[in-house]
Design an enzyme around this catalytic site. Sequence first.
Site: not given
Length: 403
Positions: A204, A206, A327
């Site tokens: 992902d 962040d 995120d």
Amino acid sequence: QADEVEVAVFSVPSYACQRRTSLDNRNTVLTDALSLLAENAELSDQDGRGVAFRRAAAVMKSLPEPVTSMTQLRGLPCLGEHSLRVIRDVLENGASREVESMKQSKQYKALKVLTGVFGVGAKTAARWIREGIHTLHQLRNSGHTLNRAQQAGLEHYDDLNQQVSKAEAEAIQQIVEEVVASVLPGAKVTLTGGFRRGKLMGHDVDFLITHPEEGKEVGLMSKVVSWLESQGFLLYQKTTRNSYLVSDDSPALPPSNMDRFERCLSIFKLAQDQPHRAKQLGALPLDTAEHRRGDSGLQTDQDSCSQRIQTPGGQEDTKPWRAVRVDLVVSPISQFAFAVLGWTGSKLFERELRRWAGQEKAMSLSSHALYDNKKRKYLQASSEEEIFAHLDLEFIPPSERNA
Ligand code: GTP
Ligand code: MN
Ligand code: MN
């Protein structure tokens, strides 16, 4: 006589936060084996065993050269009986029988496939497996009501299980920076997580967002999310409100490792140009790339259609975008140093920092603050360097926190 003395070949301190761990891992075969055992333990709700294998893997990652003999491991910390047995097996036979048979086991394969769905944790996966659900196809046909996260996870399964590149992370950073600048001039976006540690791939992207003036960050997340949503950048998002309350007389540290910043777990829709896409797939004809994906070992056949769109002409083509997990975290500037440190990872490095603080320094470290239990006060810091200094640790830069 000298050779009878137990000389440690490598000198490795026992906490991961006391040592440097770059991405240049000289013992990947060993650490892959130990990491798989750690992963399997975590997926099987055995966190204690998971941490033990993670610590063993981290020690091996920190070694400056490849290990070829068990005698080199003398005096190394965190290597339990089980880890040593696995290492011996790999050194003697090239692979660990335990790890190889675990990788082939129905249980492990099913846990991997099901927890590969965003929003599905180890407990949910285990429950489904007990009901005989082992594949995404079976999950879809099970009649289970999936929550919004799991629905999105299933829909974008292939995309989300494909690693995110540094270039994609930078493209998303550009979008986030533009949005943040337009909703709150002066606000600052920091790339955290694995990419801050220098990784070239990640699961992902962040980000940590703050503003140099305390309090200005209040309400920022909802504005950022609304803007992103209105521009069609979000396939999914779930925002959690800030629930961190600092009071003057009591240590208001979160009870768990979870922090309480305002945060947004999201799935971005990242536009992709076709030539770039072709390059990523190794510039192979699409049917070959398709074939390779089918060989990945995961039972995603049912989902390959989610990677495809029907063009008006009726022929299949890759869609011009892909789903990426992102995120977003918002922190007030007073907690920013703790937040960056806490969100840069690695997960084991973070865990070890908190363990060091608690066990060796009688302090409580979180992503919000550092509390000295003996002096009964919070220790302020405006940089990561200051936090390491408070903890009596040599500063370890992000690129050396890959434990
Ligand atoms: P990849 O994403 O796989 O490249 O690795 P990563 O190191 O970036 O992992 P991840 O995105 O899962 O987490 C990034 C950092 O955020 C790690 O240090 C985690 O410990 C931290 N983190 C993730 N979730 C939480 C959370 O709920 N609270 C806190 N305080 N930290 C978290
Ligand atoms: Mn990450
Ligand atoms: Mn993350």
